[in-house]
Design an enzyme around this catalytic site. Structure first.
Site, short mmCIF file in Angstrom:
data_model
loop_
_atom_site.label_atom_id
_atom_site.label_comp_id
_atom_site.label_asym_id
_atom_site.label_seq_id
_atom_site.Cartn_x
_atom_site.Cartn_y
_atom_site.Cartn_z
N LYS A 155 0.84 -1.19 0.00
CA LYS A 155 0.00 0.00 0.00
C LYS A 155 0.88 1.24 0.00
O LYS A 155 1.57 1.54 0.97
CB LYS A 155 -0.89 0.05 1.24
CG LYS A 155 -1.94 1.13 1.13
CD LYS A 155 -2.48 1.59 2.47
CE LYS A 155 -1.76 2.79 3.03
NZ LYS A 155 -1.88 4.03 2.24
N GLU A 230 9.61 0.94 10.94
CA GLU A 230 10.61 2.01 10.78
C GLU A 230 9.87 3.30 11.05
O GLU A 230 9.04 3.72 10.27
CB GLU A 230 11.19 2.03 9.36
CG GLU A 230 11.91 0.77 8.93
CD GLU A 230 13.23 0.54 9.63
OE1 GLU A 230 13.65 1.41 10.44
OE2 GLU A 230 13.84 -0.50 9.38
N CYS A 264 13.25 10.44 7.90
CA CYS A 264 13.33 9.93 9.28
C CYS A 264 14.76 9.97 9.80
O CYS A 264 14.97 9.98 11.00
CB CYS A 264 12.74 8.53 9.36
SG CYS A 264 13.33 7.44 8.07
N GLU A 356 9.79 15.18 16.29
CA GLU A 356 10.15 15.14 14.87
C GLU A 356 9.34 16.20 14.11
O GLU A 356 8.11 16.17 14.14
CB GLU A 356 9.83 13.74 14.31
CG GLU A 356 10.20 13.59 12.86
CD GLU A 356 10.10 12.13 12.39
OE1 GLU A 356 9.04 11.52 12.54
OE2 GLU A 356 11.11 11.62 11.86
P1 NAP Z 1 1.36 7.92 8.82
O1 NAP Z 1 -0.06 8.27 9.08
O2 NAP Z 1 2.08 7.11 9.82
O3 NAP Z 1 1.41 7.24 7.36
C1 NAP Z 1 2.34 6.28 6.94
C2 NAP Z 1 1.62 5.18 6.15
O4 NAP Z 1 0.73 4.47 7.02
C3 NAP Z 1 0.76 5.71 5.01
O5 NAP Z 1 0.78 4.77 3.94
C4 NAP Z 1 -0.61 5.75 5.64
O6 NAP Z 1 -1.64 5.70 4.69
C5 NAP Z 1 -0.58 4.51 6.49
N1 NAP Z 1 -1.55 4.50 7.59
C6 NAP Z 1 -2.10 5.57 8.23
N2 NAP Z 1 -2.95 5.15 9.18
C7 NAP Z 1 -2.93 3.80 9.17
C8 NAP Z 1 -3.59 2.79 9.93
N3 NAP Z 1 -4.45 3.11 10.90
N4 NAP Z 1 -3.34 1.49 9.64
C9 NAP Z 1 -2.48 1.16 8.66
N5 NAP Z 1 -1.83 2.06 7.91
C10 NAP Z 1 -2.05 3.37 8.17
O7 NAP Z 1 2.21 9.25 8.59
P2 NAP Z 1 1.65 10.68 8.11
O8 NAP Z 1 0.36 11.00 8.84
O9 NAP Z 1 1.61 10.67 6.66
O10 NAP Z 1 2.79 11.65 8.64
C11 NAP Z 1 2.75 12.16 9.98
C12 NAP Z 1 4.12 12.23 10.58
O11 NAP Z 1 4.71 10.94 10.63
C13 NAP Z 1 5.14 13.06 9.81
O12 NAP Z 1 5.03 14.41 10.07
C14 NAP Z 1 6.43 12.45 10.30
O13 NAP Z 1 6.80 13.03 11.54
C15 NAP Z 1 6.11 11.00 10.49
N6 NAP Z 1 6.53 10.18 9.34
C16 NAP Z 1 7.65 9.43 9.46
C17 NAP Z 1 8.08 8.67 8.37
C18 NAP Z 1 9.31 7.83 8.44
O14 NAP Z 1 9.97 7.67 7.43
N7 NAP Z 1 9.64 7.24 9.55
C19 NAP Z 1 7.38 8.69 7.17
C20 NAP Z 1 6.19 9.44 7.09
C21 NAP Z 1 5.80 10.18 8.19
P3 NAP Z 1 -2.31 7.05 4.11
O15 NAP Z 1 -1.28 8.10 4.12
O16 NAP Z 1 -2.70 6.67 2.73
O17 NAP Z 1 -3.46 7.32 4.98
#
Ligand code: NAP
Ligand code: MG
Length: 453
Positions: A155, A230, A264, A356
């Site tokens: 996904k 991660e 990250c 972060e």
């Molecule tokens: P996120 O919600 O954790 O999204 C990451 C992935 O998980 C996306 O594919 C998202 O799908 C999916 N996801 C979201 N809710 C889920 C659930 N309940 N069950 C399964 N999968 C789910 O991250 P974000 O909201 O885009 O970003 C928020 C913050 O997270 C950022 O500001 C940053 O601090 C952190 N982040 C960290 C990393 C990293 O590399 N470690 C990467 C991204 C973000 P959808 O987006 O399609 O809903």
């Protein structure tokens, strides 16, 4: 029934294309196809699985420019980054294409027969990818998972599905049978959640926020489902007085502002030994002002926009709480731009020091000695990466052993090489990706005793 999502170019705010989003029924159907495809993929001769992965790599290689162009438009990544990212998928596929013939078990001495171990694939693996590095993070999951004999459902993030969809097509073109590797665009709360709850998905690989990661781990516990996480980071870039201060200052912006800080591994806390603090800051300023924040399709651009208006307002929320000491440039006009910003931290309790930001913001703080530097670096819930600048080999060793983080570099900011392990300590994650052992994390060890009677 499915709905669509309109992908937006973050550098122009213009719509790019509408993407069909899978609902639960479509997700279940894709998982079912992966279940059906598993036995023949698992039972394929190792050399044949290797050949298909190499062909997949060759097709990615032929399409590096096309994939990079897609990523520039969908994610606002600079052309330089996007071409590296597409080539990384190719390299990761090539690297793990050597794994099928090398999934070697043990032969353990026992009385009365022989004892051997097998690395058995798990079945269907679900990979949940974030929007910050859509191509590499996908490849780090699917390449070793496929090499180990699993089938994969993946996904992409809702915001950035385009390159993953193209990689799925290239996999089919390379000769992977239907269901071996399926890309399922959709919402995290629908498709991602289903990977966690569906009994046929035997492992979930998640990269994203710590908050969602914790929920996924809890959900996986219900079925004792394997999980790799991660998550976030707040990594330290530690600069000692004996270091090459000019080099440390010149490289520090790129260690945090690359991909507009949406990394990250971003070294978003800079710790500088007090005796060189003023010198470092005076060199950091022109380095930050020199970062080329330009339209990402401009081949000389070093930093593009943030991914979305939402991410920009999250980052702005952090900036509104602090005084910015100095900042770099950003273009005028449309796009989710934030200029790179430097904050001189006043306390370790400030949100800018602890959380972060995931944007182009770095906080700087002085320290007195080695012990204090390690203590400050470790005063964090996270532990993903970090850098140590010193010319003293003993100090480099002591500090790199002292810092609680999974991926450290000395006199350099490199975190990720596909042939070395990558992952976090503490709340930065669990499990490791990449490196020689990654295929093993997509297998269970089976022990077989064969009696000689
Ligand atoms: P996120 O919600 O954790 O999204 C990451 C992935 O998980 C996306 O594919 C998202 O799908 C999916 N996801 C979201 N809710 C889920 C659930 N309940 N069950 C399964 N999968 C789910 O991250 P974000 O909201 O885009 O970003 C928020 C913050 O997270 C950022 O500001 C940053 O601090 C952190 N982040 C960290 C990393 C990293 O590399 N470690 C990467 C991204 C973000 P959808 O987006 O399609 O809903
Ligand atoms: Mg989210």
């Amino acid at each position: 029934m499915s709905n669509t999502y309109t992908v937006v170019n973050p550098a122009t705010e213009q719509p790019v294309v509408d993407v069909d989003m899978a609902d639960i029924a479509a997700t279940d159907a894709a998982i079912e196809r992966a279940v059906e495809a598993f036995p023949s993929w698992r039972d394929l001769a190792p050399g044949e699985r290797a050949r298909l992965l190499r062909r997949f790599a060759a097709l990615v290689d032929e399409h590096v420019e096309e994939l990079a162009e897609l990523e520039v438009r969908n994610s606002g990544h600079t052309w330089g980054n996007a071409t590296w990212e597409a080539a990384n998928v190719r390299d990761v596929l090539n690297y793990y294409s050597a794994a099928p013939e090398r999934l070697i078990g043990h032969q353990i001495p026992v009385p009365g027969g022989i004892d051997v171990t097998f690395h058995e694939p798990l079945g269907v693996v679900g990979i949940i990818v974030p929007w910050n590095f859509p191509m590499p993070i996908a490849g780090w999951g699917f390449a070793p998972a496929l090499a180990a004999g699993n089938t994969v459902v993946l996904k992409p993030a809702e915001l950035t599905p385009l390159t993953a969809i193209r990689l799925g097509e290239l996999g089919r073109e390379a000769g992977l049978a239907e269901g071996v590797f399926s890309v399922i665009p959709g919402r995290g709360s629908i498709v991602g959640e289903r990977f966690v709850t569906h009994p046929a998905v035997r492992k979930v690989c998640f990269t994203g926020s710590t908050e969602v990661g914790k929920r996924i781990m809890a959900g996986c516990a219900d079925r004792v489902k394997r999980v790799t996480l991660e998550l976030g980071g707040k990594s330290a870039n530690i600069i000692f007085a004996d270091a090459d201060i000019a080099k440390a200052a010149a490289s520090a912006p790129y260690a945090v502002f690359d991909n507009a800080g949406q990394d990250c591994c971003a070294r978003s806390r800079i710790l500088v030994q007090r005796s060189v603090y003023d010198e470092f800051i005076s060199l950091l300023r022109p380095a930050v002002e020199g970062v080329k924040v330009l339209d990402p399709s401009d081949r000389s651009s070093e930093m593009g926009p943030l991914i979305s208006a939402g991410q920009r307002s999250t980052v702005q929320g952090f900036l509104d709480e602090v005084e910015v000491a100095f900042s770099g440039h950003k273009p005028d006009g449309p796009g989710f731009w934030v200029a790179p910003a430097v904050v001189l931290a006043e306390s370790t309790q400030q949100r800018i020091w602890r959380e972060e930001v995931f944007g182009p913001v770095v906080a700087v703080m002085p320290f007195d000695d080695e012990e204090e530097a390690i203590a400050l670096a470790n005063d964090s819930d996270f532990g993903l990466s970090g850098s140590i600048f010193t010319r003293d080999v003993g100090r480099a060793l002591r500090v790199s052993r002292g810092v609680e983080a999974g991926a450290l570099s000395v006199n350099s900011h490199s975190s990720v090489r596909y042939w070395t392990p990558f992952g976090g300590f503490k709340q930065s994650g669990i499990g490791r990706e990449l490196g020689p052992d990654a295929p093993h994390s997509f297998t269970d060890v089976k022990n077989v005793f064969i009696s000689n009677e």
